[in-house]
Design an enzyme around this catalytic site. Structure first.
Site, PDB file in Angstrom:
ATOM      1  N   TYR A 269       0.815  -1.221   0.000  1.00 57.79           N
ATOM      2  CA  TYR A 269       0.000   0.000   0.000  1.00 57.79           C
ATOM      3  C   TYR A 269       0.848   1.270   0.000  1.00 57.79           C
ATOM      4  CZ  TYR A 269      -4.508  -2.266   0.667  1.00 57.79           C
ATOM      5  OH  TYR A 269      -5.652  -2.995   0.483  1.00 57.79           O
TER       6      TYR A 269
ATOM      7  N   LYS B 292       3.166 -14.979   4.535  1.00 57.09           N
ATOM      8  CA  LYS B 292       3.426 -15.938   3.455  1.00 57.09           C
ATOM      9  C   LYS B 292       4.941 -16.114   3.430  1.00 57.09           C
ATOM     10  CE  LYS B 292       2.167 -18.365  -0.196  1.00 57.09           C
ATOM     11  NZ  LYS B 292       1.326 -19.583  -0.138  1.00 57.09           N
TER      12      LYS B 292
ATOM     13  N   ASP C 225      -2.848 -18.253   2.827  1.00 57.45           N
ATOM     14  CA  ASP C 225      -3.790 -19.082   2.072  1.00 57.45           C
ATOM     15  C   ASP C 225      -4.462 -20.111   2.989  1.00 57.45           C
ATOM     16  OD1 ASP C 225      -1.235 -20.148   2.294  1.00 57.45           O
ATOM     17  OD2 ASP C 225      -1.113 -20.860   0.218  1.00 57.45           O
TER      18      ASP C 225
ATOM     19  N   ASP D 134      -6.222  -6.635   4.461  1.00 54.53           N
ATOM     20  CA  ASP D 134      -7.353  -6.133   3.679  1.00 54.53           C
ATOM     21  C   ASP D 134      -8.218  -7.304   3.218  1.00 54.53           C
ATOM     22  OD1 ASP D 134      -9.003  -4.397   2.192  1.00 54.53           O
ATOM     23  OD2 ASP D 134      -7.802  -4.753   0.388  1.00 54.53           O
TER      24      ASP D 134
ATOM     25  N   ASP E 158     -12.179  -8.777   4.730  1.00 58.31           N
ATOM     26  CA  ASP E 158     -13.424  -8.941   3.973  1.00 58.31           C
ATOM     27  C   ASP E 158     -13.956 -10.353   4.199  1.00 58.31           C
ATOM     28  OD1 ASP E 158     -13.328  -6.362   2.901  1.00 58.31           O
ATOM     29  OD2 ASP E 158     -13.904  -7.038   0.897  1.00 58.31           O
TER      30      ASP E 158
END
Ligand code: IPM
Ligand code: MN
Length: 331
Positions: free
Chosen positions: A125, A176, A209, A233, A237
Site C-alpha cells: 500500500y 506468506k 492461504d 485487507d 473482507d
C-alpha cells in the site's frame, strides 16, 4: 468535555450509514461538535480536490473522525482511495487497523470471536514502485512491499498487548513466509522477539492461504491475528463474510500514541449499486462509532450501543429504520 468529531461521509452509501452512526452517538448522550468535511467523489468531480492541505490540517486538530466509504465509478480507481483514505492513514500515522469479528445472526459458523490487527501504513500500500517503458510492448510495472522494522514492530507489539488483555491470550501471525522471504523473514523475527516479552500469550503462525481455509472452516481457532496491510485487507473482507456479513464489520484506524486523531469506518465499501436505496445496513458504521466512543473514553456509552445492537438483532428495514431502532433502544 465536548469532543470535536470530523464527519467524512464520502461516497455511495457512506453518508447514509454515517448519519445513522451519529444518530446513535447522539442517542447515547455523548456530547460532540461535528466538523463536517465535503470530501469524496462529488467534491473531486466539482473542483478536482481530493484532500486539500487545509482540510488535512483541520482534521489534525480533531479528537476523532467518523468516515463512511470512499470510491465511486465516476472517478478512476485509486484516485480517491489513495488520495483520501490512504493519505489519511499515512499522514495521521494510523498504523493499526483494528477489525473485530464476532459471530452474528448469519454467521457461517458460530465460533467467530476474533480481532484482526492489520498493519495500516506500509506493505504494498505504501506506493513504492512504478512503470518503465509504459505503453510499449516491453512495459514493466513494479509494486514493492515496504516493511520497516519500526512499522512492523509497533504493529506486532500492539497485537501482543491486545492479546494479553483478552481471555484467551492467543495471537496468530499470518503471512506468506514460504514465498515472501524478505518481508516474511522480518515479520517472523520481529514477532518472535516481541513474543519473548509476552510469556502469557500463546502464539501461532499460518500462511495466509491456509488462514483463508481456517477462517471459513474453523474460525474458533483465532483470537487475535496480526498481519500486513494487503493480507489484512483481504482477510478482513473474508472475516466479515463468515461472521454475519460485511454489513456488520467495523473498523478503527488507530494512532495508539494519540499524536493525531484516529479514524473509524465500516469495513465495507461505498456500494454505489445500492446508494440512495436505503438498503445499506448501518450496523457496521454504528459499531465503528461504538469503537470511537470507547477510544474517546466513553466506555459506558459504547457498551450501551453494543447492547442496543444485540437487542435489535432481528430488526429489518431501511438504513434509517435500523438506525432509529438502535437509537431508540440505546436511550
Ligand atoms: C478497506 C478498503 C480500502 C483498503 C480501500 C478503499 C483503499 O478496502 O478499508 O479495507 O484497501 O484498505
Ligand atoms: Mn478492504
Amino acid at each position: 468535555m465536548t469532543h470535536r468529531i470530523g464527519i467524512i461521509g464520502g461516497d455511495g452509501v457512506g453518508p447514509e450509514v454515517v448519519a445513522e452512526a451519529m444518530k446513535v452517538v447522539d442517542a447515547a448522550g455523548v456530547a460532540y461538535t461535528p466538523v463536517v468535511f465535503d470530501l469524496g467523489g462529488a467534491r473531486y468531480l466539482r473542483d478536482g480536490e481530493v484532500l486539500p492541505d487545509a482540510d488535512l490540517e483541520a482534521i489534525r486538530g480533531l479528537d476523532a473522525v467518523m468516515l463512511g466509504a470512499v470510491g465511486t465509478p465516476e472517478v478512476a480507481p485509486g484516485v480517491l482511495e489513495r488520495g483520501l483514505l490512504l493519505r489519511l492513514r499515512f499522514e495521521l500515522d494510523l498504523f493499526v487497523n483494528l477489525r473485530p469479528f464476532v459471530a452474528g445472526p448469519s454467521s457461517l459458523n458460530d465460533g467467530v470471536d476474533m480481532v484482526v490487527i492489520r498493519e495500516n501504513t506500509e506493505g504494498v500500500y505504501a506506493g513504492e514502485g512504478g512503470f518503465l517503458r509504459k505503453g510499449t510492448p516491453n512495459e514493466i510495472a513494479t509494486q514493492g512491499s515496504v516493511n520497516t522494522r519500526l512499522g512492523v514492530e509497533r504493529c506486532v507489539r500492539f497485537a501482543f498487548e491486545l492479546a494479553a488483555s483478552r481471555g484467551r491470550k492467543h495471537l496468530t501471525l499470518v503471512h506468506k513466509t514460504n514465498v515472501l522471504q524478505f518481508a516474511g523473514d522480518l515479520w517472523q523475527r520481529v514477532f518472535d522477539e516481541v513474543a519473548a516479552e509476552f510469556g502469557s500469550v500463546e502464539t501461532a503462525y499460518h500462511h495466509v492461504d491456509a488462514a483463508c481455509i481456517y477462517l471459513v472452516q474453523d474460525p474458533a481457532r483465532y483470537d487475535v491475528v496480526v498481519t500486513d496491510n494487503l493480507f489484512g485487507d483481504i482477510l478482513t473482507d473474508l472475516g466479515g463474510a463468515v461472521s454475519g456479513g460485511i454489513g456488520r464489520a467495523a473498523s478503527a484506524n488507530l494512532n495508539p500514541t494519540r499524536t493525531s486523531p484516529s479514524v473509524f469506518e465500516p469495513v465495507h465499501g461505498s456500494a454505489p449499486d445500492i446508494a440512495g436505496t436505503g438498503k445499506a445496513d448501518p450496523r457496521a458504521a454504528i459499531v465503528s462509532a461504538a469503537m470511537m466512543m470507547e477510544f474517546l473514553g466513553k466506555e459506558d456509552a459504547a457498551q450501551r450501543v453494543r447492547e442496543a445492537i444485540e437487542k435489535t438483532e432481528d430488526v429489518t428495514g431501511s438504513t434509517s429504520e435500523i438506525g432509529d431502532a438502535i437509537a431508540e433502544q440505546v436511550q
